[in-house]
Design a protein around this motif. Structure first.
Motif, PDB file in Angstrom:
ATOM      1  N   HIS A  84       0.697  -1.273   0.287  1.00 32.93           N
ATOM      2  CA  HIS A  84      -0.167   0.131   0.117  1.00 32.93           C
ATOM      3  C   HIS A  84       0.244   1.107  -0.588  1.00 32.93           C
ATOM      4  CE1 HIS A  84      -3.494  -2.203   0.091  1.00 32.93           C
ATOM      5  NE2 HIS A  84      -3.138  -2.912   1.010  1.00 32.93           N
ATOM      6  N   ASN A 108       0.019   2.974  -2.938  1.00 30.78           N
ATOM      7  CA  ASN A 108      -0.763   3.804  -3.331  1.00 30.78           C
ATOM      8  C   ASN A 108      -0.904   4.649  -1.710  1.00 30.78           C
ATOM      9  OD1 ASN A 108      -1.863   2.817  -1.185  1.00 30.78           O
ATOM     10  ND2 ASN A 108      -3.189   1.496  -1.986  1.00 30.78           N
ATOM     11  N   LEU A 128      -0.912   4.941   0.815  1.00 30.74           N
ATOM     12  CA  LEU A 128      -1.974   3.997   1.795  1.00 30.74           C
ATOM     13  C   LEU A 128      -1.078   4.267   3.662  1.00 30.74           C
ATOM     14  CD1 LEU A 128      -4.375   2.210   1.126  1.00 30.74           C
ATOM     15  CD2 LEU A 128      -4.283   4.899   1.786  1.00 30.74           C
ATOM     16  N   GLY A 139      -3.805   7.251   5.147  1.00 32.82           N
ATOM     17  CA  GLY A 139      -4.064   5.488   5.258  1.00 32.82           C
ATOM     18  C   GLY A 139      -4.836   5.425   6.309  1.00 32.82           C
ATOM     19  N   ARG A 140      -4.884   7.042   6.764  1.00 30.42           N
ATOM     20  CA  ARG A 140      -5.815   6.627   8.485  1.00 30.42           C
ATOM     21  C   ARG A 140      -7.051   6.388   8.230  1.00 30.42           C
ATOM     22  NH1 ARG A 140      -4.320  10.836  12.919  1.00 30.42           N
ATOM     23  NH2 ARG A 140      -1.680  10.941  12.762  1.00 30.42           N
ATOM     24  N   HIS A 141      -7.871   7.024   6.854  1.00 28.85           N
ATOM     25  CA  HIS A 141      -9.242   6.424   6.774  1.00 28.85           C
ATOM     26  C   HIS A 141      -9.392   5.066   6.533  1.00 28.85           C
ATOM     27  CE1 HIS A 141      -9.744  10.584   6.877  1.00 28.85           C
ATOM     28  NE2 HIS A 141      -8.718  10.629   6.163  1.00 28.85           N
ATOM     29  N   ALA A 142      -8.486   4.299   5.919  1.00 27.68           N
ATOM     30  CA  ALA A 142      -8.124   2.803   5.204  1.00 27.68           C
ATOM     31  C   ALA A 142      -7.877   2.274   6.344  1.00 27.68           C
ATOM     32  CB  ALA A 142      -7.514   3.157   3.856  1.00 27.68           C
ATOM     33  N   MET A 166      -9.342  -1.546   6.661  1.00 28.73           N
ATOM     34  CA  MET A 166      -8.676  -2.931   4.827  1.00 28.73           C
ATOM     35  C   MET A 166      -7.149  -2.419   5.743  1.00 28.73           C
ATOM     36  SD  MET A 166      -6.821  -1.806   2.614  1.00 28.73           S
ATOM     37  CE  MET A 166      -6.590  -0.670   2.059  1.00 28.73           C
ATOM     38  N   LEU A 167      -6.302  -1.785   5.947  1.00 25.19           N
ATOM     39  CA  LEU A 167      -4.930  -2.194   6.425  1.00 25.19           C
ATOM     40  C   LEU A 167      -4.479  -2.971   7.303  1.00 25.19           C
ATOM     41  CD1 LEU A 167      -3.979   1.607   6.352  1.00 25.19           C
ATOM     42  CD2 LEU A 167      -3.017  -0.053   4.317  1.00 25.19           C
ATOM     43  N   SER A 219      -6.879  -5.651   8.028  1.00 25.48           N
ATOM     44  CA  SER A 219      -7.269  -6.311   7.150  1.00 25.48           C
ATOM     45  C   SER A 219      -6.191  -6.937   6.804  1.00 25.48           C
ATOM     46  CB  SER A 219      -8.752  -6.597   6.597  1.00 25.48           C
ATOM     47  OG  SER A 219      -8.089  -6.181   5.128  1.00 25.48           O
ATOM     48  N   GLU A 220      -5.288  -6.865   6.236  1.00 22.18           N
ATOM     49  CA  GLU A 220      -4.165  -7.207   5.734  1.00 22.18           C
ATOM     50  C   GLU A 220      -3.488  -7.692   6.616  1.00 22.18           C
ATOM     51  OE1 GLU A 220      -3.835  -7.580   2.869  1.00 22.18           O
ATOM     52  OE2 GLU A 220      -4.344  -5.666   0.902  1.00 22.18           O
TER      53      GLU A 220
END
Length: 131
Positions: free
Chosen positions: A85, A88, A90, A104-107, A110-111, A113-114
């Motif tokens: 990431h 992109n 994040l 990346g704080r907004h994601a 999802m992060l 979950s990686e």
């Protein structure tokens, strides 16, 4: 690790990385307590590797970083998935850690979950749900 004991209907407890959820229905919870039996509706038991993954997720959520040293001994693939990431924007991969960027704080869900390996059926590796 500090144990967290939840009291009451629907409460969550975390003991040595294992998560327990009490009966959510107050009547069911009360009957179990009055009968002197555990009011636990679900138990999420984990392995040592599962505990390490949870700690990695906590570190990413709370510190907004994941040190490379924390990945050694079984989380290397998760570290590499998270590092992808960087492309992109994040996260930023540094020589000794991955840090979450402002974007990346907004994601973060999802992060995070990686960092979890998923088995067939969507159950995180190193965990077992008991009902």
């Amino acid at each position: 690790a500090t144990a967290v004991i939840g009291l009451g209907a629907g409460a969550l407890s975390d003991i040595d990385g294992h998560v327990f959820r009490n009966e959510a229905d107050i009547g069911s919870w009360r009957r179990a307590v009055q009968a002197g039996t555990p009011a636990v509706a679900h138990a999420h038991l984990t392995t040592e590797q599962g505990v390490r993954r949870r700690r990695a997720v906590e570190q990413l959520l709370c510190q907004l970083e994941f040190p490379a040293a924390s990945a050694q001994g079984g989380l290397e693939a998760a570290y590499q998935r998270l590092a992808r990431h960087d492309a992109n924007g994040l996260v930023r991969e540094l020589s000794d850690r991955i840090i979450v960027t402002d974007a990346g704080r907004h994601a973060l869900p999802m992060l995070c979950s990686e960092l979890l390996d998923r088995l067939a059926g969507g159950v995180p590796d190193g965990t077992h749900w008991l009902s």
